[in-house]
Each structure stands twice: as C-alpha cells, then as structure tokens.
Enzyme design. Sequence first.
Site, short mmCIF file in Angstrom:
data_model
loop_
_atom_site.label_atom_id
_atom_site.label_comp_id
_atom_site.label_asym_id
_atom_site.label_seq_id
_atom_site.Cartn_x
_atom_site.Cartn_y
_atom_site.Cartn_z
N ARG A 37 0.82 -1.22 0.00
CA ARG A 37 0.00 0.00 0.00
C ARG A 37 0.85 1.27 0.00
O ARG A 37 0.44 2.29 -0.56
CB ARG A 37 -0.93 0.01 1.21
CG ARG A 37 -2.07 -0.96 1.01
CD ARG A 37 -3.04 -0.90 2.16
NE ARG A 37 -4.22 -1.69 1.82
CZ ARG A 37 -5.10 -2.12 2.71
NH1 ARG A 37 -4.95 -1.83 3.99
NH2 ARG A 37 -6.13 -2.82 2.33
N LYS A 199 -20.91 -15.14 1.71
CA LYS A 199 -22.28 -14.91 2.15
C LYS A 199 -23.18 -14.23 1.13
O LYS A 199 -22.86 -13.16 0.62
CB LYS A 199 -22.26 -14.08 3.43
CG LYS A 199 -21.66 -14.86 4.57
CD LYS A 199 -21.78 -14.12 5.87
CE LYS A 199 -21.21 -14.98 7.00
NZ LYS A 199 -20.58 -14.16 8.02
N GLY A 351 -11.65 -7.82 -1.00
CA GLY A 351 -10.37 -8.13 -0.37
C GLY A 351 -9.91 -9.57 -0.62
O GLY A 351 -8.77 -9.82 -1.00
N GLY A 374 -14.42 -3.18 1.11
CA GLY A 374 -15.77 -2.68 1.36
C GLY A 374 -16.15 -1.54 0.43
O GLY A 374 -17.28 -1.46 -0.04
P1 ADP Z 1 -14.42 -10.68 -1.06
O1 ADP Z 1 -13.58 -10.36 0.15
O2 ADP Z 1 -13.61 -10.79 -2.30
O3 ADP Z 1 -15.61 -9.78 -1.19
P2 ADP Z 1 -15.90 -12.67 0.41
O4 ADP Z 1 -15.37 -12.10 1.69
O5 ADP Z 1 -17.32 -12.47 0.12
O6 ADP Z 1 -15.01 -12.17 -0.83
O7 ADP Z 1 -15.69 -14.24 0.38
C1 ADP Z 1 -14.43 -14.84 0.53
C2 ADP Z 1 -14.53 -16.11 1.34
O8 ADP Z 1 -15.53 -16.97 0.82
C3 ADP Z 1 -13.26 -16.89 1.31
O9 ADP Z 1 -12.69 -16.88 2.61
C4 ADP Z 1 -13.67 -18.29 0.88
O10 ADP Z 1 -13.05 -19.31 1.64
C5 ADP Z 1 -15.16 -18.29 1.14
N1 ADP Z 1 -15.86 -19.28 0.32
C6 ADP Z 1 -15.85 -19.39 -1.02
N2 ADP Z 1 -16.56 -20.44 -1.42
C7 ADP Z 1 -17.05 -21.03 -0.31
C8 ADP Z 1 -17.87 -22.18 -0.06
N3 ADP Z 1 -18.31 -22.92 -1.07
N4 ADP Z 1 -18.16 -22.47 1.23
C9 ADP Z 1 -17.71 -21.71 2.23
N5 ADP Z 1 -16.95 -20.62 2.07
C10 ADP Z 1 -16.62 -20.28 0.80
MG MG Z 2 -13.91 -10.70 2.25
#
Ligand code: ADP
Ligand code: MG
Length: 395
Positions: A37, A199, A351, A374
Amino acid sequence: MYNKMTLNDVNLGGKRVLCRVDFNVPIADGQVSDDSRIVAALKTVQHILQQGGKLILASHLGRPKGKVDAKYTLAPVARRLGELLGREVPLTPDCIGPEAQKMVDALKNGDVLLLENVRFHPEEELNDPAFSRELAKLADAYVNDAFGTAHRAHASTEGVAHLLNPAVAGFLMEDEIRYLGQALTEPAHPFVAILGGAKAKDKIPVIHNLIKKVDTLLIGGGMAYTFLKAEGLEVGRSLVQEDQLELARDLLAESRAQNVTVLLPEDHLTGSDPESSEAHAYDNSAFPQDEMGLDIGPKTVKRYAEVIAKAQTVVWNGPMGVFENATFAEGTFAIAKALADSGAVTIIGGGDSMAAVKRSGLEDRMTHISTGGGASLEFLEGKKLPGIQALNDKM
Ligand code: ADP
Ligand code: MG
C-alpha cells in the site's frame, strides 16, 4: 457517475497539501511486513513533491478505538516510506495541535511529513467538524488517495475535504473511479458479472445493482448454495443462509425478467469440511447429503469460461470456492485464468478476491484490481461514496 478533479487538474507547487493515503499496512515486530500500500501511493506522493508541494500525509492504522495506542503508531510506516523515498520522513507526535503545526511550518517546497494515526482521536470516525477544522488548518489543498476508506464519512476522508480548496483525487483514487465507474456507466458488451464469496447476504445488494447493467451473471462460491437451495435443489451441508432464500428467489426472478442470463453451478467439489484435503466431484442431481460444496466443479468451470471468453467487460467479486485450501482453489484459479485470457476489460473487487487473484499469479493480467474491499462493494452496489462525493467536480 463521478466527474471529479484529479492531480492532473491542479498545480500544488508551493502549497501545503494534506493528502489522505491508505497506509493501513500489516505490522510485525515493529516493522512493516507488507509495504504494497505504501508502494502504491508513491506515484501520488512523488508527483506532489516534484511539483514543489509541502506534503502532509495522513492515514489511519488499525483500530485504536479513538485512543493513543503505541501498537498502532505510524512510526514503522514513516521509516519504510523514508527508505522508499531515499529521505527521512518525519512523523508528528499527534496529527493535530501545536507540535504538528510547528513541523508543518518548517516544511519547504518539496518536503514531506507524516501525521500520526488519525484514529488516535475519536473525532476522526465521528467526522467531528472541529477536528476537521484542526486538520484543515495545517494545509491549503487536499488530495484523497485512500479509496479503501472512501465509503466512510470520516474527518480525514470527508469532513476536511469541504474545508480545503482544491480538493482532488490522487492517482490511485482516479484509477478506481475510472475503472469501476466505467463498468457501471459505459461497459462494453457482453458484460459479465461473476459473484461468489462466502455470504449471499453481503452480495445480494451488489447483484441488485448489476442486473440492471449486465448481460450474464455467473454465481459461484458459498453464496451459490443459498441460490441453489432457493431453486429447490439439494445442497447437503453447504453454507446456506436460510433468511436469504426468499430474497435469492426474488432476485433470480427479477434477473430473468430483465433478460439477464443467470448461471448457477451445475457441479461441485465437495468435502467433509473446508479444511479437508479430499475433494469429490458431484453434479447437482447427486449432491451428497453429508458433504459441503466447497468449490465449483469442472463442468461449471468449463461453462463459465466459455461465457467469459466472449465477454468484453467482466466484473468479478468473490472467490468461487475455499481458495485458501489448495484442494478447493482450482475453480477460482481457473476463472482467474479465463479472465486473463479473455481480452476483456477485467475488474476485480473485494479483499479476498484480490488475495485469490494474487495467489493465482495472474495479477498483472487483470485490467484493474480494486484496492478497496468494502469500498469497491459499495461502489458496485451503486452507492455514492462520501470520500469521493466531497471532492471538487471538474469544471
Ligand atoms: P471478497 O472479500 O472478495 O468480497 P468474500 O469475503 O465475500 O469475498 O468471500 C471470501 C470467502 O468466501 C473466502 O474466505 C472463501 O473461503 C469463502 N468461500 C468461497 N466459497 C465457499 C464455499 N463454497 N463455502 C464456504 N466458504 C466459501
Ligand atoms: Mg472478504
């Protein structure tokens, strides 16, 4: 969507420039353990110094909860920035007050200093007007290069921007506004969005906004199981958010009504738990009751890759599986490869998605990887980000 002034629209020579950066870096044993960063901010920093600005850098680090806490001092950051610039970067003992003022007064054109952690004051996150005025007193002009906190209306990201003129976007901020903004306002078609991650609840607002714009929506990751269950399919012990089933069903109906093609996984890699080192491939029709879906399967990868190959714009947020475990990383890496090979404008937000793309080794082959977790999600939801809103509009 935003038409904001940037560093290219102003001359900051001879001015005291308050520049909000994102130096919220990991610290281990009093040292910066990942300086990406700081390195990313150098373009903006060097530009202002070369123009002859008196540069006053401000950042937060961690969550000191409005109290001075030595654990969250920016001292290691000042040292690392000093090494990168090849000159000493003084750190003020407090981000406001007489000592900071004295150090600012001593700056010559082309000099730089760093203010101590703005979150040592509770007024920062409260966007307190008096605190914003104290910050503003130090400077003549404002630059915001901290996209990662642009979705928060804090004193150093929003309040102070109204008190200084000009108030413009730094180069990192400019890139974020350009790439994320273009995808939402004038994307080249076919426009494909890929949504995954843990989620459904976090991603439904993003999907809501994107279905007004995209041609195809590809769903994967943990959130796919809420959608599959909403469609009446068996998903075993997969992650399902029961309270989102109704919303997921509505969203699928709405997407189809808007002529958006929505694809859900047709096969999966399953396991007993996310740490498992054993994966089994199953189609939707044979989903095992006692297992969890932890990655998209090979047929889904192939189908999604075909769609991505024809795209002109791709926005991707959320890994396709539990990529932290190599056993369930293949789907995510294969999608990253499809993006890299697509020739499309490819934009990654989130992230964990950023971490996944870095781990895939294909980071350099993406058009834009957003630095704000976020903030990039809220941008894609179509929300106005206060830290961007507060900057001067282009004439
Ligand atoms: P980002 O930070 O890119 O927005 P998220 O925080 O929404 O992404 O999601 C990332 C997490 O989702 C990772 O830690 C990953 O392990 C989890 N994940 C992905 N697929 C699954 C799954 N099928 N079951 C449980 N967790 C999952
Ligand atoms: Mg995340």
